[in-house]
Design a protein around this motif. Structure first.
Motif, short mmCIF file in Angstrom:
data_model
loop_
_atom_site.label_atom_id
_atom_site.label_comp_id
_atom_site.label_asym_id
_atom_site.label_seq_id
_atom_site.Cartn_x
_atom_site.Cartn_y
_atom_site.Cartn_z
N VAL A 220 0.87 -1.24 0.14
CA VAL A 220 0.02 0.04 -0.14
C VAL A 220 0.68 1.37 -0.04
N ASP A 221 1.93 1.23 0.86
CA ASP A 221 2.71 2.31 0.74
C ASP A 221 3.44 2.64 -0.52
N VAL A 224 0.88 4.38 -2.88
CA VAL A 224 0.51 5.91 -2.46
C VAL A 224 1.85 6.69 -3.03
N VAL A 266 -7.06 2.04 -1.92
CA VAL A 266 -6.10 2.29 -0.78
C VAL A 266 -6.41 3.78 -0.51
N ALA A 268 -4.94 7.20 2.07
CA ALA A 268 -3.69 7.63 2.82
C ALA A 268 -3.96 8.73 3.54
N TYR A 280 -2.40 4.36 6.51
CA TYR A 280 -3.05 3.68 5.34
C TYR A 280 -4.40 3.14 5.61
#
Length: 372
Positions: A220-221, A224, A266, A268, A280
């Motif tokens: 997920v990071d 983003v 997703v 953020a 997240y």
């Protein structure tokens, strides 16, 4: 405090709405006394102080209500986890374990809860007592605390799903579910919600993986980090104890196929003061959901802390002195009922135009929003 005391006068009418669940007159009357004691302005709300509040010389009747009386503690459905600090080793489910309430490992019990939040208020509506494996592997210890042999070990995520299913079965109106990363990072919980068409915004860990829009598995990071500057929007997550909670927010569509009118993202949340601080979320909801809709639900997660704070501070949620498993459920259920009553009274007062009586803090971890 004077207003809270005046509200307690209406508790008899509230009690009458579920008094039929008590077959005998004694527990029915004791419950009214117990609710009255929970709502009273007492520094400590235990068997002795509440018995004195309602004119009893001894706490025997209060203790009998929690430990031995015949009544169904599941009759009042009233959702995150919170710790109850305890001494000793005999209270059901107690052990040294991490308590988010204390922010450290303590000797405590952990209760998992479901909270309901809507524009009119929020309240705790369901509860489970977490029984660690150290207990369920020792059946003699369980029996001594009133935990039946049929009670196997269950994780907090299982509790979360049990409570959500009960809310669904009861027809409680809600549009979204949200929870912190202890619940959100568990993929089979997300699948369980999707199978039931339940929209969610669930916090997750930085290294969680999802299926990207291109069909591959991605962190997920990493997804983003690929977003351009213009994809970030500065939005308020609602009023907190120190004013508006302002963050920068961005969302990334994921999954290469969206079905049945639902989409996947997703989300953020980035600190304005320290852009390296990013939280997240994994989201599932109607394809028409806007960024601000997902932000509203993510922010709603914080309100469960307000529920815990007010239920403990005003209704004695954590003031109990019980060891037996069933007695824990009984006290917690009645404290939640008292808290729900105050919530309903405050909502009614707000409609009349009465001044605010509580601060506008957060929203719930393991909660759901009303469909309205």
């Amino acid at each position: 405090m004077e207003q809270v005391e005046s509200w307690s006068e209406g508790i008899a009418g509230f009690h009458a709405r579920f008094a039929r669940h008590f077959g005998r007159s004694e527990p029915r009357e004791r419950v009214l006394d117990y609710l009255t004691g929970l709502l009273a302005p007492l520094e400590k709300k235990n068997a002795w102080t509440m018995a004195e509040q309602v004119g009893q010389l001894r706490p025997d009747g209060v203790q009998r209500l929690l430990n031995h009386s015949e009544w169904d503690e599941n009759a009042v459905l009233i959702g995150d986890d919170t710790g109850f600090l305890k001494k000793g080793t005999k209270s059901a489910g107690v052990q040294r374990q991490y308590s988010g309430t204390a922010g450290r490992t303590e000797n405590c019990q952990i209760g998992t809860f479901l909270a309901y939040a809507s524009p009119k208020g929020r309240a705790l509506i369901d509860r489970e007592l977490y029984i660690p494996a150290s207990w369920t592997e020792d059946r003699d210890r369980c029996r001594a605390a009133g935990i039946g042999d049929e009670s196997a070990f269950a994780t907090k995520n299982e509790h979360f799903r049990w409570m959500l299913q009960r809310a669904i079965d009861a027809g409680i109106p809600f549009a979204w579910v949200t929870a912190d990363e202890a619940y959100g990072q568990v993929k089979h919980t997300r699948i369980w919600l999707e199978e039931r068409g339940v929209a969610y915004v669930l916090a997750t860990k930085v290294n969680d993986t999802v299926i990207s829009a291109q069909g591959g598995e991605s962190r997920v990071d990493a997804l983003v980090a690929l977003q351009p500057h213009q994809r970030w929007k500065r939005l308020s997550g609602g009023a907190g104890a120190h004013g508006e909670r302002i963050y920068d927010w961005a969302r990334v569509p994921i999954r290469y196929a969206w079905e049945n009118g639902f989409g996947h993202w997703v989300l953020a949340r980035r600190s304005v003061d320290n852009p390296s601080e990013i939280a997240y979320y994994v989201c599932f909801g109607p394809v028409t959901s806007r960024l601000k809709d997902l932000v509203r639900v993510a922010a709603a997660r914080w309100a469960v802390e307000e529920c815990f704070q007010s239920a403990k501070g005003e209704c004695g949620l954590d003031h109990y002195q019980v060891r037996l498993y069933r007695a824990w459920y009984r006290h917690i259920t009645l404290a939640m009922a008292a808290h729900a009553y105050l919530t309903a009274v405050r909502a009614a007062e707000a409609i009349k135009g009465a001044p605010e009586t509580t601060s506008k803090t957060s929203y719930p971890s393991a909660s759901r929003r009303s469909a309205g």
